[in-house]
Design a protein around this motif. Structure first.
Motif, short mmCIF file in Angstrom:
data_model
loop_
_atom_site.label_atom_id
_atom_site.label_comp_id
_atom_site.label_asym_id
_atom_site.label_seq_id
_atom_site.Cartn_x
_atom_site.Cartn_y
_atom_site.Cartn_z
N SER A 225 0.70 -1.08 0.46
CA SER A 225 0.25 -0.08 0.21
C SER A 225 1.27 1.38 0.27
O SER A 225 1.50 0.99 0.46
N GLY A 226 0.14 2.56 -0.08
CA GLY A 226 0.69 3.50 0.13
C GLY A 226 1.13 4.01 1.00
O GLY A 226 2.36 4.50 1.51
N LYS A 227 0.79 3.91 1.99
CA LYS A 227 0.24 3.94 3.25
C LYS A 227 -0.12 2.97 3.87
O LYS A 227 -0.84 1.66 3.39
N ARG A 228 0.37 2.62 5.29
CA ARG A 228 0.31 2.03 6.10
C ARG A 228 -1.06 1.24 6.74
O ARG A 228 -1.47 2.96 6.26
N LEU A 229 -1.76 -0.07 6.50
CA LEU A 229 -2.61 -0.23 6.51
C LEU A 229 -3.20 0.21 7.86
O LEU A 229 -2.57 0.08 8.59
N LYS A 230 -4.57 0.38 8.10
CA LYS A 230 -5.53 0.99 9.54
C LYS A 230 -5.17 0.11 10.38
O LYS A 230 -5.67 -1.32 9.82
N GLY A 231 -4.97 0.04 11.63
CA GLY A 231 -4.59 -1.16 12.28
C GLY A 231 -3.58 -2.09 12.95
O GLY A 231 -3.33 -3.19 13.29
N VAL A 232 -2.11 -2.25 11.50
CA VAL A 232 -1.75 -2.79 10.73
C VAL A 232 -0.02 -1.95 11.39
O VAL A 232 -0.06 -1.51 10.59
N GLU A 233 0.76 -2.42 11.97
CA GLU A 233 1.78 -2.11 12.23
C GLU A 233 2.72 -2.63 11.33
O GLU A 233 3.41 -3.79 11.99
N VAL A 234 3.04 -2.34 9.99
CA VAL A 234 3.99 -3.09 9.15
C VAL A 234 4.08 -2.38 8.16
O VAL A 234 3.25 -1.31 7.45
#
Length: 319
Positions: A225-234
Motif C-alpha cells: 500500500s501507499g500508506k500503512r494499513l489501518k490498525g496494522v503495524e507493518v
C-alpha cells in the motif's frame, strides 16, 4: 389475461429459471469460484453467498471450486456450462487479469458479463517464523547476491504478489526475469508452503495471512500500500526505500448471454447483499475495503486495468 392465469405463467417461468433473480422471491444461486479452497476468491465467494442469503435475494447458494491457471480453468468451465443462466455468477479479480496476460488462455473475460467490483485489498509479504531473515532488507540483500536462491511463494503466475515481486526486483536493480517465483493453485497451498518453510518469502492479501501473523507463525515485513494499513503495524515497501505500490481487487461476473435486464437484476441483488449485516461482518473480519462499482463503469474499469497491468508486467520483464 386473467390474474390467476398470469400468476401461474409467472410461477412457471420462475421455476424454469427464465426470470431474472429480482423477479423471483429468492433465487438458487450457482457460484463459480475459480480457485482452490482457502484463498481470497474462495473467502470472497462464500462471504458473498452468505450475504445474498442474509439479504433474502438467494434461497440457496451452491459453490463450485475449480482452481488453476489464475482462474482460467474455472473461467472456461463457467463459460461453457452456464450460458444464458441468470442465476450463475463467478468471482474474479486482478489476479485473473494478470493470468490472462501471461497465460493467454483460449477463453477470456470478453465471453462473460461484468457485474460488479466488490472489494479492494493490498498484499503483504511474510517470512516463515523460523526464517533466518528478519526484514525485507535481508531478503533484498540475498536477492542481490543470488536471485535464484530466494523462493517467492504466492498465487498463480500474473497474480498481484507475482507482479509485486518482479517490481521489487526491478526497483533494487535485479533482473525481474531471474526471480524464483513458485506459483500455487490456491491460498491454502501457499499458506501451507510458507508455514512449512518451503519458500523464502510469501505474498498474498493481508486477510489471508492475518491470523498467522497474529499468532506469530508468520513475520510480516512489508505491505504494497501507499500508506500503512489501518490498525496494522507493518511498514510499506515505500517506507523501506522500495518504490512499489500495487493493489488487489475482487469482483463478480455473470454468465455469457444474459440480457441487460437479467444483468441489472443480478447487480441489484448483489448490491443489496453488500448492504447486509453478513457482508459488513465479512468486510471487518477480512480487513477488506469496500470498492463498489457496477455495470458499464465496472466493465470500463476492467479494460483500463488490463492495459495498466500489461504495461507494468512488460516493464517488469514478465511478458
Amino acid at each position: 389475461m386473467r390474474r390467476d392465469t398470469f400468476l401461474k405463467s409467472l410461477a412457471a417461468l420462475a421455476a424454469a429459471g427464465a426470470l431474472p433473480v429480482s423477479a423471483q422471491t429468492a433465487a438458487a444461486i450457482k457460484m463459480m469460484i475459480p480457485a482452490n479452497p482457502g484463498g481470497g476468491w474462495d473467502t470472497t465467494g462464500r462471504a458473498l453467498g452468505k450475504a445474498m442469503q442474509d439479504a433474502g435475494v438467494a434461497s440457496s447458494v451452491t459453490y463450485d471450486n475449480k482452481g488453476g491457471a489464475a482462474g482460467a480453468i474455472g473461467l472456461a468451465q463457467f463459460v461453457n456450462g452456464s450460458k444464458g443462466d441468470p442465476n450463475a455468477v463467478m468471482v474474479m479479480g486482478a489476479v485473473m487479469l494478470g493470468g490472462i496476460i501471461t497465460g493467454k488462455p483460449p477463453v477470456g473475460l470478453d465471453k462473460v458479463t461484468p457485474l460488479a467490483r466488490l472489494t479492494s485489498e493490498y498484499n503483504v509479504f511474510v517470512l516463515p517464523s523460523n526464517s533466518p531473515f528478519k526484514s525485507m532488507k535481508d531478503v533484498v540483500d540475498q536477492l542481490k547476491k543470488d536471485p535464484g536462491s530466494v523462493k517467492w511463494g504466492g498465487g498463480s503466475r500474473g497474480s498481484t504478489e507475482h507482479i509485486a515481486a518482479a517490481m521489487i526486483a526491478r526497483e533494487v536493480g535485479v533482473d525481474p526475469a531471474k526471480i524464483n517465483y513458485v506459483a500455487f493453485r490456491g491460498g491454502g497451498e501457499a499458506t501451507a508452503a510458507i508455514l512449512g518453510g518451503n519458500v523464502t518469502i510469501g505474498g498474498s492479501g493481508y486477510s489471508e495471512f492475518a491470523e498467522y501473523i497474529a499468532a506469530g507463525k508468520m513475520r510480516a515485513i512489508g505491505v504494497t500500500s501507499g500508506k500503512r494499513l489501518k490498525g496494522v503495524e507493518v511498514p510499506t515497501l515505500k517506507e523501506q526505500g522500495i518504490n512499489v505500490e500495487i493493489g488487489n481487487w475482487r469482483g463478480v461476473y455473470g454468465a455469457p448471454g444474459i440480457d441487460k435486464a437479467q444483468r441489472d437484476a443480478l447487480i441489484a441483488s448483489i448490491e443489496k447483499a453488500t448492504k447486509s449485516k453478513a457482508w459488513s461482518e465479512a468486510l471487518a473480519k477480512n480487513d477488506w475495503t469496500p470498492a463498489w462499482m457496477a455495470g458499464d463503469a465496472f466493465a470500463s474499469f476492467v479494460d483500463q486495468e488490463f492495459a495498466s497491468l500489461r504495461a507494468t508486467m512488460v516493464k517488469s520483464g514478465m511478458v
